[in-house]
Design an enzyme around this catalytic site. Structure first.
Site, short mmCIF file in Angstrom:
data_model
loop_
_atom_site.label_atom_id
_atom_site.label_comp_id
_atom_site.label_asym_id
_atom_site.label_seq_id
_atom_site.Cartn_x
_atom_site.Cartn_y
_atom_site.Cartn_z
N ASN A 132 -11.00 -2.41 -5.56
CA ASN A 132 -10.33 -1.74 -6.28
C ASN A 132 -10.83 -1.36 -7.63
O ASN A 132 -10.64 -0.30 -8.23
CB ASN A 132 -8.78 -2.05 -6.45
CG ASN A 132 -7.83 -1.85 -5.34
OD1 ASN A 132 -6.82 -2.82 -4.96
ND2 ASN A 132 -8.27 -0.85 -4.35
N ASP B 262 0.76 -1.12 -0.06
CA ASP B 262 -0.09 0.15 0.07
C ASP B 262 0.78 1.35 -0.21
O ASP B 262 2.02 1.14 0.37
CB ASP B 262 -1.11 -0.18 1.14
CG ASP B 262 -2.24 0.79 1.09
OD1 ASP B 262 -2.39 1.25 -0.04
OD2 ASP B 262 -2.87 1.20 2.06
#
Ligand code: IPE
Ligand code: IPE
Ligand code: MG
Length: 249
Positions: free
Chosen positions: A66, A18
């Protein structure tokens, strides 16, 4: 890395990669540049884990959620993914790495799926590290799908509901045959699981670092492993029991 106890490394390392977007933003760059830099980190970390003899490396590369990102970013990520898999297959062969994907593959563009299939087939005979990319992956969706499959088998009379246990449930997940992660690393300072391997992480050690994924490197990996080696994994037992080796009757 050399100061590490090589016998006490995680057999299975899972990573939530991330912070690509924030890494780019801090440098006034487009988010996609952060993703491109993130791919370089993937190369470094895959190679290092393989060199260290890690058995299983699972990388969260694209979540089921996502897809909600702007279309342009999703498109760029899919293109990057295709390019990575195509470009990396030769190196996987050199390093004896077996390639694997978990997630809803049917959601992925056809050309990406073709690269995935080709890499899986080419590396199928390799015996080194199993590299798993989690793509269009969501753990709740995975658990529901497993429950549905077991329910269908039971309804069709192929399965006795009483026979459903942790092992058979584990075997119904995308990760069937892969041991649970020993260590989960999440970069970029976020302290959440974001729908990743919820069942499988039940007893994993969790490690969070402020470092964004594009800046994560061998030294940061060594730091995470050193931290892992300082943990006492008790699995519900007492410290004394662990020192004695065997749980008391
Ligand atoms: C991780 O970086 C990569 C993917 C989720 C594909 P992010 O893109 O989430 O980066 P941040 O969290 O916005 O910084
Ligand atoms: C999780 O990161 C998914 C991947 C790393 C691929 P996100 O950046 O999408 O997670 P949230 O939504 O901020 O929790
Ligand atoms: Mg993020």
């Amino acid at each position: 890395m050399d100061s590490l106890d090589r016998k006490n490394l995680p057999a299975h390392l899972a990573v939530i990669m991330d912070g690509n977007g924030r890494w780019a933003k801090q440098r006034m760059l487009r988010r996609i540049v952060g993703h491109q830099k993130g791919v370089e980190t993937v190369r470094v970390i895959v190679e290092e884990c393989s060199r260290l003899g890690i058995g299983y490396l699972t990388l969260f590369a694209f979540s089921a959620e996502n897809w909600l990102r702007p279309k342009t970013e999703v498109k760029a990520l899919m293109a990057l993914l295709k390019q990575y898999i195509r470009g990396e297959t030769a190196r996987m062969m050199q390093n004896d790495i077996r390639f694997n994907v978990i997630g809803n593959r049917c959601d992925l563009p056809e050309d990406v799926n073709r690269e995935i299939e080709s890499a899986i087939q080419k590396t199928a005979g390799n015996r080194g590290m199993l590299l798993t990319l989690a793509l269009s992956y969501g753990s709740r969706q995975e658990i529901v799908a497993a429950a549905k499959r077991l329910a269908k088998d039971a309804a069709a009379g192929r399965l006795d509901p009483e026979a459903i246990d942790e092992a058979s449930f584990t075997g119904s997940l995308f990760t069937a045959g892969i041991p649970d992660p020993d260590l989960l690393i999440r970069t970029s300072g976020e302290m959440r699981i974001s729908n990743f391997l919820l069942w499988q992480l039940a007893y994993a050690e969790l490690y969070f670092t402020e470092v964004n994924w594009p800046d994560f490197d061998r030294n940061e990996l060594a730091r995470a492993f050193r931290d892992f080696q300082s943990r006492e994994r008790r699995f519900g037992m007492t410290s004394e029991q662990l020192c004695q080796g065997e749980p008391e009757a």
